[in-house]
Motif scaffolding. Structure first.
Motif, PDB file in Angstrom:
ATOM      1  N   VAL A 122       0.831  -1.198   0.000  1.00 41.39           N
ATOM      2  CA  VAL A 122       0.000   0.000   0.000  1.00 41.39           C
ATOM      3  C   VAL A 122       0.874   1.260   0.000  1.00 41.39           C
ATOM      4  O   VAL A 122       0.521   2.281  -0.604  1.00 41.39           O
ATOM      5  CB  VAL A 122      -0.992  -0.037   1.197  1.00 41.39           C
ATOM      6  CG1 VAL A 122      -0.298   0.126   2.515  1.00 41.39           C
ATOM      7  CG2 VAL A 122      -2.090   0.974   1.032  1.00 41.39           C
ATOM      8  N   LEU A 127       3.047   5.904  -3.246  1.00 39.00           N
ATOM      9  CA  LEU A 127       4.087   6.655  -3.941  1.00 39.00           C
ATOM     10  C   LEU A 127       3.836   6.655  -5.450  1.00 39.00           C
ATOM     11  O   LEU A 127       4.218   7.595  -6.146  1.00 39.00           O
ATOM     12  CB  LEU A 127       5.466   6.079  -3.617  1.00 39.00           C
ATOM     13  CG  LEU A 127       5.847   6.285  -2.154  1.00 39.00           C
ATOM     14  CD1 LEU A 127       7.173   5.632  -1.838  1.00 39.00           C
ATOM     15  CD2 LEU A 127       5.909   7.773  -1.816  1.00 39.00           C
TER      16      LEU A 127
ATOM     17  N   LEU B  24      14.731   2.144  -3.565  1.00 41.71           N
ATOM     18  CA  LEU B  24      14.576   2.122  -2.110  1.00 41.71           C
ATOM     19  C   LEU B  24      14.771   3.515  -1.532  1.00 41.71           C
ATOM     20  O   LEU B  24      14.004   3.957  -0.672  1.00 41.71           O
ATOM     21  CB  LEU B  24      15.564   1.143  -1.469  1.00 41.71           C
ATOM     22  CG  LEU B  24      15.351   1.000   0.029  1.00 41.71           C
ATOM     23  CD1 LEU B  24      14.093   0.217   0.325  1.00 41.71           C
ATOM     24  CD2 LEU B  24      16.533   0.352   0.708  1.00 41.71           C
ATOM     25  N   ILE B  27      11.732   5.640  -2.197  1.00 44.42           N
ATOM     26  CA  ILE B  27      10.594   5.230  -1.369  1.00 44.42           C
ATOM     27  C   ILE B  27      10.766   5.715   0.065  1.00 44.42           C
ATOM     28  O   ILE B  27       9.917   6.418   0.616  1.00 44.42           O
ATOM     29  CB  ILE B  27      10.438   3.687  -1.396  1.00 44.42           C
ATOM     30  CG1 ILE B  27      10.019   3.230  -2.795  1.00 44.42           C
ATOM     31  CG2 ILE B  27       9.419   3.234  -0.363  1.00 44.42           C
ATOM     32  CD1 ILE B  27      10.088   1.731  -2.985  1.00 44.42           C
ATOM     33  N   ILE B  28      11.905   5.346   0.661  1.00 48.00           N
ATOM     34  CA  ILE B  28      12.134   5.697   2.061  1.00 48.00           C
ATOM     35  C   ILE B  28      12.317   7.209   2.214  1.00 48.00           C
ATOM     36  O   ILE B  28      11.722   7.842   3.083  1.00 48.00           O
ATOM     37  CB  ILE B  28      13.392   4.978   2.613  1.00 48.00           C
ATOM     38  CG1 ILE B  28      13.321   3.478   2.336  1.00 48.00           C
ATOM     39  CG2 ILE B  28      13.564   5.248   4.091  1.00 48.00           C
ATOM     40  CD1 ILE B  28      12.290   2.757   3.103  1.00 48.00           C
ATOM     41  N   GLY B 202       1.413  -5.168   7.214  1.00 43.72           N
ATOM     42  CA  GLY B 202       1.294  -4.274   6.074  1.00 43.72           C
ATOM     43  C   GLY B 202       0.263  -4.715   5.052  1.00 43.72           C
ATOM     44  O   GLY B 202       0.027  -4.010   4.076  1.00 43.72           O
ATOM     45  N   PRO B 231      -2.585   0.302   7.097  1.00 47.73           N
ATOM     46  CA  PRO B 231      -2.508   0.236   5.640  1.00 47.73           C
ATOM     47  C   PRO B 231      -3.807   0.663   4.963  1.00 47.73           C
ATOM     48  O   PRO B 231      -3.774   1.379   3.955  1.00 47.73           O
ATOM     49  CB  PRO B 231      -2.214  -1.242   5.346  1.00 47.73           C
ATOM     50  CG  PRO B 231      -2.071  -1.926   6.621  1.00 47.73           C
ATOM     51  CD  PRO B 231      -2.343  -0.986   7.732  1.00 47.73           C
ATOM     52  N   LEU B 258       3.458   3.547   9.314  1.00 45.52           N
ATOM     53  CA  LEU B 258       3.380   2.158   8.845  1.00 45.52           C
ATOM     54  C   LEU B 258       4.771   1.597   8.544  1.00 45.52           C
ATOM     55  O   LEU B 258       5.128   0.493   8.961  1.00 45.52           O
ATOM     56  CB  LEU B 258       2.496   2.086   7.595  1.00 45.52           C
ATOM     57  CG  LEU B 258       2.350   0.717   6.944  1.00 45.52           C
ATOM     58  CD1 LEU B 258       1.662  -0.252   7.875  1.00 45.52           C
ATOM     59  CD2 LEU B 258       1.577   0.828   5.642  1.00 45.52           C
ATOM     60  N   ILE B 259       5.567   2.407   7.823  1.00 47.23           N
ATOM     61  CA  ILE B 259       6.927   1.973   7.477  1.00 47.23           C
ATOM     62  C   ILE B 259       7.755   1.752   8.747  1.00 47.23           C
ATOM     63  O   ILE B 259       8.508   0.787   8.855  1.00 47.23           O
ATOM     64  CB  ILE B 259       7.619   3.049   6.583  1.00 47.23           C
ATOM     65  CG1 ILE B 259       6.923   3.138   5.245  1.00 47.23           C
ATOM     66  CG2 ILE B 259       9.089   2.781   6.439  1.00 47.23           C
ATOM     67  CD1 ILE B 259       7.529   2.310   4.168  1.00 47.23           C
ATOM     68  N   VAL B 262       6.740  -1.545  10.397  1.00 48.62           N
ATOM     69  CA  VAL B 262       7.245  -2.700   9.652  1.00 48.62           C
ATOM     70  C   VAL B 262       8.759  -2.844   9.816  1.00 48.62           C
ATOM     71  O   VAL B 262       9.271  -3.934  10.054  1.00 48.62           O
ATOM     72  CB  VAL B 262       6.851  -2.568   8.164  1.00 48.62           C
ATOM     73  CG1 VAL B 262       7.584  -3.585   7.325  1.00 48.62           C
ATOM     74  CG2 VAL B 262       5.352  -2.736   8.014  1.00 48.62           C
ATOM     75  N   PHE B 263       9.476  -1.717   9.716  1.00 45.79           N
ATOM     76  CA  PHE B 263      10.938  -1.796   9.807  1.00 45.79           C
ATOM     77  C   PHE B 263      11.402  -2.128  11.226  1.00 45.79           C
ATOM     78  O   PHE B 263      12.411  -2.799  11.401  1.00 45.79           O
ATOM     79  CB  PHE B 263      11.590  -0.504   9.305  1.00 45.79           C
ATOM     80  CG  PHE B 263      11.651  -0.450   7.802  1.00 45.79           C
ATOM     81  CD1 PHE B 263      11.177  -1.510   7.037  1.00 45.79           C
ATOM     82  CD2 PHE B 263      12.181   0.631   7.147  1.00 45.79           C
ATOM     83  CE1 PHE B 263      11.221  -1.475   5.660  1.00 45.79           C
ATOM     84  CE2 PHE B 263      12.229   0.678   5.760  1.00 45.79           C
ATOM     85  CZ  PHE B 263      11.739  -0.379   5.018  1.00 45.79           C
ATOM     86  N   ASN B 266      11.115  -5.776  11.514  1.00 50.76           N
ATOM     87  CA  ASN B 266      12.190  -6.390  10.739  1.00 50.76           C
ATOM     88  C   ASN B 266      13.532  -6.306  11.459  1.00 50.76           C
ATOM     89  O   ASN B 266      14.266  -7.288  11.528  1.00 50.76           O
ATOM     90  CB  ASN B 266      12.320  -5.701   9.375  1.00 50.76           C
ATOM     91  CG  ASN B 266      11.501  -6.388   8.328  1.00 50.76           C
ATOM     92  OD1 ASN B 266      11.915  -7.385   7.758  1.00 50.76           O
ATOM     93  ND2 ASN B 266      10.306  -5.891   8.103  1.00 50.76           N
ATOM     94  N   PHE B 270      16.082  -9.264  12.683  1.00 53.08           N
ATOM     95  CA  PHE B 270      17.496  -9.377  12.304  1.00 53.08           C
ATOM     96  C   PHE B 270      18.397  -9.367  13.524  1.00 53.08           C
ATOM     97  O   PHE B 270      19.417 -10.032  13.563  1.00 53.08           O
ATOM     98  CB  PHE B 270      17.887  -8.255  11.334  1.00 53.08           C
ATOM     99  CG  PHE B 270      17.255  -8.434   9.997  1.00 53.08           C
ATOM    100  CD1 PHE B 270      17.282  -9.668   9.360  1.00 53.08           C
ATOM    101  CD2 PHE B 270      16.596  -7.385   9.372  1.00 53.08           C
ATOM    102  CE1 PHE B 270      16.679  -9.852   8.133  1.00 53.08           C
ATOM    103  CE2 PHE B 270      15.985  -7.564   8.144  1.00 53.08           C
ATOM    104  CZ  PHE B 270      16.024  -8.796   7.530  1.00 53.08           C
ATOM    105  N   ARG B 273      18.348 -12.783  14.874  1.00 52.35           N
ATOM    106  CA  ARG B 273      19.078 -13.676  13.978  1.00 52.35           C
ATOM    107  C   ARG B 273      20.590 -13.515  14.149  1.00 52.35           C
ATOM    108  O   ARG B 273      21.314 -14.499  14.268  1.00 52.35           O
ATOM    109  CB  ARG B 273      18.670 -13.401  12.532  1.00 52.35           C
ATOM    110  CG  ARG B 273      19.270 -14.371  11.558  1.00 52.35           C
ATOM    111  CD  ARG B 273      18.510 -14.376  10.258  1.00 52.35           C
ATOM    112  NE  ARG B 273      18.931 -13.286   9.411  1.00 52.35           N
ATOM    113  CZ  ARG B 273      18.387 -13.035   8.232  1.00 52.35           C
ATOM    114  NH1 ARG B 273      17.394 -13.778   7.774  1.00 52.35           N
ATOM    115  NH2 ARG B 273      18.802 -12.042   7.485  1.00 52.35           N
TER     116      ARG B 273
END
Lengths: 296, 281
Positions: A122, A127, B24, B27-28, B202, B231, B258-259, B262-263, B266, B270, B273
């Motif tokens: 989304v 964008l 990327l 976007i970011i 998301g 979303p 939202l980003i 999600v990040f 993530n 990591f 991990r």
């Protein structure tokens, strides 16, 4: 023979674990039956031939028309465009990562690609509206750039991480002696890459492309937001299109349950399901092929 | 001459990689750049007002958090049990092959079809209505194949000697799994779970018809009620609102939140991990 309490628990646990395995099969079976059931309900009311060959999708018109062709062509057009962009860039990036980039650079680039995969669809669609659409609008001298090309570019961005990762695995699986033999004959890195490594990893690259296609076919939000959603028959990349997924998303919220229109959305979902199933099966076939190769 | 062509060749591959990074960064960069001005404590802690043109997105954040928790509650136990069965018990027979084929195919089913399935099964079939619970169950089903795959991967990394040692001192297979295998596989399992949940958080298409709503002003009895989610909120603000230009800053703010969610998930995955792989070496 009398079982001890310990053994009883062990036996019950095993049964529970197995039941969850069977449950997974039931989910896939359930999805399939649900699609089939509603599609049959639809095909009782509408002639299958009209559904497959109709060039107009207008369920709320008088008389209503349920032709899947414009939706199918839209879906294929956007996916095809996405692959035209994503395949060369994806293979190029994978080749760069595995053959040219040093360890340090790889350690930066790999997480970057994983981050790209994590961006919600989304957000990418958003964008597409705010950045890409005005630029494409100028390019095609139309009021906005909500068209098939916009969707194709966004889907390419979304399919790239999958394509890069699987292609890189495939390139990695090419046996080292192949490359060494090529270097030994005096070929340079580029010649080796083009004549030896890429052809040898072809099954893996086909798998990567198929998985990318599967992803692009089934993606909903980006195409819903960025392609304009005109239900007319698609004319080209600079025209607004409406894919199968977007049609389901738009119309399912508004139709009354158990009407022909409602059933029709399950029918187009079945077509989408079959398409993605075939594409994924082909992809899987090639994944197994290069995995076997890797074991040699 | 030869050197020049090799530079062109190398450059073309570098160019491809550059484009991916460029995507990327755009976007970011754009979301952070334009979203940060909308982001404030009030934005994440208050209710929307004036027909969504002012105020915050607290209900959407709450909705996404609750939805993700329900997704985890539904999918984690099932996924764990199924992965245990496949890795610890299953022999290579037709049932196992059928289960594995189902998992692979489920992973490829488009998310909108999960939405239809959730609508037919939970909303209508089980009369749960469009609600947080229906949407959570739908996302739970969607997450299952990923959780099973990552969990099985983690179980496979546990050496066979661990199991043999437990069985050798008289533990049943269940005890060996519970006390030996699961604890040593848990970081890997957790990593996979968190990554899957970040993806579920998301998702928009599966919740469209199963319970998400644009505005909820009465958050009582939340499990059987419609809810707001980040979303979907972003989707509505950017395409369906009557004054789209006016709410654009809010849309950017929502995208940024939202980003970030999600990040964060993530990075957490990591972190586990990396810590785990260091311990292993």
């Amino acid at each position: 023979m009398e079982l001890s309490a310990k053994e009883k628990i062990d036996f019950i646990a095993k049964c529970i674990f197995r039941a969850t395995g069977v449950f997974i099969i039931a989910i896939l079976g359930g999805i399939f039956l649900m699609l089939l059931w509603n599609t049959i309900a639809f095909l009782i009311e509408i002639k299958p031939w009209d559904f497959i060959s109709g060039t107009q999708w207008n369920p709320s018109g008088v008389p209503a028309s349920y032709g899947i062709l414009p939706l199918l062509v839209s879906t294929c057009l956007v996916t095809f465009g996405a692959m035209l962009i994503a395949i060369p860039i994806g293979i190029g990036t994978a080749a760069f990562l595995s053959e040219y980039a040093g360890k340090k650079l790889r350690n930066v680039l790999k997480p970057t690609i994983e981050m790209l995969a994590a961006v919600p669809s989304v957000a990418i669609g958003f964008l597409g509206i705010v950045i890409l659409s005005p630029k494409l609008g100028e390019l095609s001298s139309q009021p906005n750039g909500l068209n098939a090309l916009n969707g194709a570019i966004l889907l390419a961005v979304m399919a790239l991480p999958t394509i890069i990762t699987v292609t890189e695995d495939a390139i990695h699986s090419v046996p080292q002696p192949y490359k060494e033999a090529s270097f030994g004959l005096g070929a340079n890195r580029w010649q080796t890459l083009r004549k030896i490594t890429i052809p040898a990893s072809a099954p893996g690259i086909i798998a990567a492309v198929m998985l990318g296609v599967g992803r692009a076919l089934g993606e909903t939000m980006t195409v819903l937001m960025a392609t304009g959603n005109a239900s007319a028959f698609p004319k080209g990349f600079f025209h607004s299109v409406r894919t199968i997924t977007a049609t389901i998303a738009i119309e399912m919220g508004e139709v009354p349950y158990q009407t022909t229109h409602y059933y029709s959305l399950f029918a187009i979902a079945t077509v989408l399901f079959l398409f993605t199933l075939i594409v994924n099966l082909i992809g899987e076939h090639y994944v197994n092929k290069f995995k076997k190769y890797q074991a040699l | 001459m030869r050197k020049l062509t090799s530079i062109i060749e190398w450059g073309s591959l570098l160019f491809c990689t550059g484009i991916v990074c460029f995507f990327l960064i755009v976007i970011i960069g754009d979301i952070i750049n334009k979203g940060s001005s909308a982001l404030s404590w009030a934005f994440v802690s208050t209710l929307p007002t004036d027909g969504m043109t002012k105020g915050g997105i607290l209900p959407a954040i709450m909705g996404t958090v609750l939805l993700t928790l329900i997704t985890a509650t539904v999918s984690a136990p099932f996924g764990l049990c199924c992965a245990i069965y496949l890795n610890e018990y299953a022999s290579n027979n037709w049932l196992t092959r059928l289960i594995r084929a189902s998992i692979r195919n489920l992973a490829g089913v488009p998310s909108i079809i999960y939405g239809l399935f959730g609508l037919a099964l939970f909303v209508q079939g089980l009369h749960m209505g469009t609600s947080l619970l229906s949407a959570g169950f739908t996302l739970g089903l969607l997450s299952l194949p990923y959780i099973i795959t990552t969990t099985e991967e983690a179980l496979r990394r546990v050496p066979a000697s661990t199991r043999e040692a437990a069985l050798g001192v008289g533990a049943t297979q269940y005890e060996s799994i519970r006390d030996m295998v699961l604890p040593s596989a848990s970081p890997g399992i957790l990593t996979g779970l968190v990554l899957t949940l970040s993806r579920a958080a998301g998702e928009t298409a599966p919740i469209l018809f199963t319970g998400v709503a644009f505005y909820i002003n009465n958050p009582t009895g939340f499990l059987n009620q419609e809810f707001m989610a980040l979303p979907y909120h972003l989707y509505m603000l950017s395409t369906q609102h009557q004054s789209i230009e006016e709410v654009r800053p809010l849309a950017y703010g929502t995208a940024l939140v939202l980003i970030i969610v999600v990040f964060l998930l993530n990075s957490f995955a990591f972190y586990i991990r990396n810590k785990y792989s260091k311990n292993e070496g």
